[in-house]
Each structure stands twice: as C-alpha cells, then as structure tokens.
Motif scaffolding. Structure first.
Motif, PDB file in Angstrom:
ATOM      1  N   GLN A   9       0.859  -1.163   0.000  1.00 45.24           N
ATOM      2  CA  GLN A   9       0.000   0.000   0.000  1.00 45.24           C
ATOM      3  C   GLN A   9       0.902   1.222   0.000  1.00 45.24           C
ATOM      4  O   GLN A   9       1.929   1.245   0.671  1.00 45.24           O
ATOM      5  CB  GLN A   9      -0.885  -0.029   1.229  1.00 45.24           C
ATOM      6  CG  GLN A   9      -1.792   1.147   1.350  1.00 45.24           C
ATOM      7  CD  GLN A   9      -2.708   1.010   2.553  1.00 45.24           C
ATOM      8  OE1 GLN A   9      -2.995  -0.081   3.010  1.00 45.24           O
ATOM      9  NE2 GLN A   9      -3.148   2.129   3.064  1.00 45.24           N
ATOM     10  N   ILE A  10       0.513   2.251  -0.719  1.00 43.42           N
ATOM     11  CA  ILE A  10       1.253   3.508  -0.779  1.00 43.42           C
ATOM     12  C   ILE A  10       0.337   4.624  -0.295  1.00 43.42           C
ATOM     13  O   ILE A  10      -0.767   4.798  -0.810  1.00 43.42           O
ATOM     14  CB  ILE A  10       1.718   3.820  -2.211  1.00 43.42           C
ATOM     15  CG1 ILE A  10       2.626   2.708  -2.724  1.00 43.42           C
ATOM     16  CG2 ILE A  10       2.429   5.166  -2.266  1.00 43.42           C
ATOM     17  CD1 ILE A  10       2.985   2.844  -4.177  1.00 43.42           C
ATOM     18  N   ASN A  11       0.798   5.371   0.696  1.00 44.37           N
ATOM     19  CA  ASN A  11       0.041   6.515   1.212  1.00 44.37           C
ATOM     20  C   ASN A  11       0.843   7.784   0.972  1.00 44.37           C
ATOM     21  O   ASN A  11       2.035   7.832   1.290  1.00 44.37           O
ATOM     22  CB  ASN A  11      -0.205   6.376   2.714  1.00 44.37           C
ATOM     23  CG  ASN A  11      -1.096   5.217   3.048  1.00 44.37           C
ATOM     24  OD1 ASN A  11      -1.937   4.819   2.250  1.00 44.37           O
ATOM     25  ND2 ASN A  11      -0.930   4.653   4.224  1.00 44.37           N
ATOM     26  N   VAL A  12       0.198   8.809   0.435  1.00 45.70           N
ATOM     27  CA  VAL A  12       0.825  10.113   0.228  1.00 45.70           C
ATOM     28  C   VAL A  12       0.007  11.123   1.030  1.00 45.70           C
ATOM     29  O   VAL A  12      -1.198  11.250   0.836  1.00 45.70           O
ATOM     30  CB  VAL A  12       0.847  10.503  -1.264  1.00 45.70           C
ATOM     31  CG1 VAL A  12       1.511  11.858  -1.448  1.00 45.70           C
ATOM     32  CG2 VAL A  12       1.552   9.437  -2.090  1.00 45.70           C
ATOM     33  N   ASP A  13       0.675  11.842   1.944  1.00 45.88           N
ATOM     34  CA  ASP A  13      -0.052  12.798   2.781  1.00 45.88           C
ATOM     35  C   ASP A  13      -0.091  14.184   2.137  1.00 45.88           C
ATOM     36  O   ASP A  13       0.379  14.372   1.015  1.00 45.88           O
ATOM     37  CB  ASP A  13       0.522  12.829   4.199  1.00 45.88           C
ATOM     38  CG  ASP A  13       1.925  13.399   4.279  1.00 45.88           C
ATOM     39  OD1 ASP A  13       2.430  13.928   3.265  1.00 45.88           O
ATOM     40  OD2 ASP A  13       2.528  13.317   5.359  1.00 45.88           O
ATOM     41  N   ALA A  14      -0.609  15.158   2.847  1.00 44.25           N
ATOM     42  CA  ALA A  14      -0.777  16.513   2.324  1.00 44.25           C
ATOM     43  C   ALA A  14       0.550  17.209   2.047  1.00 44.25           C
ATOM     44  O   ALA A  14       0.616  18.135   1.240  1.00 44.25           O
ATOM     45  CB  ALA A  14      -1.601  17.343   3.306  1.00 44.25           C
ATOM     46  N   ASN A  15       1.632  16.773   2.698  1.00 41.54           N
ATOM     47  CA  ASN A  15       2.956  17.361   2.488  1.00 41.54           C
ATOM     48  C   ASN A  15       3.749  16.611   1.425  1.00 41.54           C
ATOM     49  O   ASN A  15       4.958  16.778   1.325  1.00 41.54           O
ATOM     50  CB  ASN A  15       3.751  17.367   3.792  1.00 41.54           C
ATOM     51  CG  ASN A  15       3.103  18.226   4.841  1.00 41.54           C
ATOM     52  OD1 ASN A  15       2.503  19.253   4.527  1.00 41.54           O
ATOM     53  ND2 ASN A  15       3.195  17.818   6.081  1.00 41.54           N
ATOM     54  N   ASP A  16       3.091  15.758   0.650  1.00 38.00           N
ATOM     55  CA  ASP A  16       3.712  14.927  -0.388  1.00 38.00           C
ATOM     56  C   ASP A  16       4.760  13.980   0.175  1.00 38.00           C
ATOM     57  O   ASP A  16       5.731  13.650  -0.494  1.00 38.00           O
ATOM     58  CB  ASP A  16       4.319  15.778  -1.511  1.00 38.00           C
ATOM     59  CG  ASP A  16       3.261  16.466  -2.340  1.00 38.00           C
ATOM     60  OD1 ASP A  16       2.137  15.922  -2.425  1.00 38.00           O
ATOM     61  OD2 ASP A  16       3.538  17.536  -2.904  1.00 38.00           O
ATOM     62  N   GLU A  17       4.580  13.544   1.411  1.00 40.13           N
ATOM     63  CA  GLU A  17       5.469  12.543   1.994  1.00 40.13           C
ATOM     64  C   GLU A  17       4.841  11.168   1.801  1.00 40.13           C
ATOM     65  O   GLU A  17       3.629  11.004   1.926  1.00 40.13           O
ATOM     66  CB  GLU A  17       5.728  12.840   3.462  1.00 40.13           C
ATOM     67  CG  GLU A  17       6.536  14.119   3.623  1.00 40.13           C
ATOM     68  CD  GLU A  17       7.192  14.231   4.973  1.00 40.13           C
ATOM     69  OE1 GLU A  17       6.869  13.433   5.871  1.00 40.13           O
ATOM     70  OE2 GLU A  17       8.031  15.114   5.119  1.00 40.13           O
ATOM     71  N   ILE A  18       5.689  10.196   1.503  1.00 40.19           N
ATOM     72  CA  ILE A  18       5.233   8.874   1.106  1.00 40.19           C
ATOM     73  C   ILE A  18       5.509   7.855   2.200  1.00 40.19           C
ATOM     74  O   ILE A  18       6.621   7.794   2.729  1.00 40.19           O
ATOM     75  CB  ILE A  18       5.948   8.444  -0.192  1.00 40.19           C
ATOM     76  CG1 ILE A  18       5.657   9.457  -1.291  1.00 40.19           C
ATOM     77  CG2 ILE A  18       5.538   7.047  -0.607  1.00 40.19           C
ATOM     78  CD1 ILE A  18       6.562   9.340  -2.484  1.00 40.19           C
ATOM     79  N   ASN A  19       4.500   7.055   2.521  1.00 40.15           N
ATOM     80  CA  ASN A  19       4.636   5.920   3.422  1.00 40.15           C
ATOM     81  C   ASN A  19       4.246   4.662   2.668  1.00 40.15           C
ATOM     82  O   ASN A  19       3.226   4.641   1.974  1.00 40.15           O
ATOM     83  CB  ASN A  19       3.744   6.060   4.657  1.00 40.15           C
ATOM     84  CG  ASN A  19       4.246   7.118   5.592  1.00 40.15           C
ATOM     85  OD1 ASN A  19       5.432   7.234   5.835  1.00 40.15           O
ATOM     86  ND2 ASN A  19       3.335   7.904   6.127  1.00 40.15           N
ATOM     87  N   LEU A  20       5.056   3.631   2.809  1.00 44.03           N
ATOM     88  CA  LEU A  20       4.779   2.340   2.192  1.00 44.03           C
ATOM     89  C   LEU A  20       4.428   1.354   3.289  1.00 44.03           C
ATOM     90  O   LEU A  20       5.088   1.329   4.334  1.00 44.03           O
ATOM     91  CB  LEU A  20       5.996   1.829   1.421  1.00 44.03           C
ATOM     92  CG  LEU A  20       6.586   2.744   0.364  1.00 44.03           C
ATOM     93  CD1 LEU A  20       7.853   2.132  -0.212  1.00 44.03           C
ATOM     94  CD2 LEU A  20       5.577   2.993  -0.730  1.00 44.03           C
ATOM     95  N   GLY A  37       5.995  -8.424   6.958  1.00 40.90           N
ATOM     96  CA  GLY A  37       6.500  -7.630   8.077  1.00 40.90           C
ATOM     97  C   GLY A  37       5.407  -6.745   8.635  1.00 40.90           C
ATOM     98  O   GLY A  37       4.396  -6.473   7.986  1.00 40.90           O
ATOM     99  N   ASN A  38       5.647  -6.291   9.835  1.00 40.52           N
ATOM    100  CA  ASN A  38       4.679  -5.456  10.524  1.00 40.52           C
ATOM    101  C   ASN A  38       5.318  -4.102  10.794  1.00 40.52           C
ATOM    102  O   ASN A  38       5.550  -3.726  11.933  1.00 40.52           O
ATOM    103  CB  ASN A  38       4.245  -6.148  11.821  1.00 40.52           C
ATOM    104  CG  ASN A  38       3.067  -5.459  12.461  1.00 40.52           C
ATOM    105  OD1 ASN A  38       2.394  -4.658  11.828  1.00 40.52           O
ATOM    106  ND2 ASN A  38       2.833  -5.762  13.717  1.00 40.52           N
ATOM    107  N   HIS A  39       5.664  -3.374   9.732  1.00 35.41           N
ATOM    108  CA  HIS A  39       6.313  -2.085   9.863  1.00 35.41           C
ATOM    109  C   HIS A  39       5.843  -1.155   8.748  1.00 35.41           C
ATOM    110  O   HIS A  39       5.200  -1.576   7.802  1.00 35.41           O
ATOM    111  CB  HIS A  39       7.842  -2.235   9.812  1.00 35.41           C
ATOM    112  CG  HIS A  39       8.342  -2.965   8.609  1.00 35.41           C
ATOM    113  ND1 HIS A  39       8.517  -4.331   8.590  1.00 35.41           N
ATOM    114  CD2 HIS A  39       8.675  -2.540   7.375  1.00 35.41           C
ATOM    115  CE1 HIS A  39       8.960  -4.702   7.407  1.00 35.41           C
ATOM    116  NE2 HIS A  39       9.063  -3.631   6.642  1.00 35.41           N
ATOM    117  N   ILE A  40       6.176   0.115   8.910  1.00 32.63           N
ATOM    118  CA  ILE A  40       5.871   1.142   7.922  1.00 32.63           C
ATOM    119  C   ILE A  40       7.200   1.663   7.389  1.00 32.63           C
ATOM    120  O   ILE A  40       8.137   1.886   8.158  1.00 32.63           O
ATOM    121  CB  ILE A  40       5.059   2.295   8.551  1.00 32.63           C
ATOM    122  CG1 ILE A  40       3.704   1.777   9.015  1.00 32.63           C
ATOM    123  CG2 ILE A  40       4.899   3.452   7.580  1.00 32.63           C
ATOM    124  CD1 ILE A  40       2.909   2.786   9.817  1.00 32.63           C
TER     125      ILE A  40
END
Length: 68
Positions: free
Chosen positions: A1-12, A17-20
């Motif tokens: 899953q790819i999440n992009v927040d309002a500051n254009d920072e990306i979290n995968l 595994g159980n991590h971000i």
C-alpha cells in the motif's frame, strides 16, 4: 500500500512484516529504495522482521528505525 499525505510525503506499508516504510518526499527515491534493499538483505535477517515499527528512509545515506 502507498500513502501520500498533504505534504507529499510517502509511506509504504509492505505485505511482509509489521512495519511502515517512510520515504519522505519523492526526491531521490531510487537511492532510498536501494538503501531499503540493503537493509532487507543485511539487517532484517539478523534481527528479525518484527523488531522495528518504522523504517525511515527520508534522510540521505541513512536508515533510521524506530524499535517496536
């Protein structure tokens, strides 16, 4: 899953595994993914897949992890 927040920072959020994985911005993403690959091959087999809750690749030539 790819999440992009309002500051254009990306979290995968990986399937294994159980991590971000926090990439920060899209700048220098190839270098960040190379660092992640090295981390997966060299560190995680030694310490285990569930030792860290966040793997932060935001900074140049560094991997900062938050312990669970």
């Amino acid at each position: 899953q790819i999440n992009v927040d309002a500051n254009d920072e990306i979290n995968l959020i990986p399937r294994v595994g159980n991590h971000i994985i926090h990439l920060g911005t899209f700048e220098n993403y190839r270098g960040k993914l190379r660092n992640l690959e090295a981390f997966y091959y060299k560190v995680l087999p030694e310490v285990g897949w569930n030792k860290y809750s966040v793997i932060n690749l935001e900074f140049k030539d560094q991997i900062v992890c938050k312990k669970r």
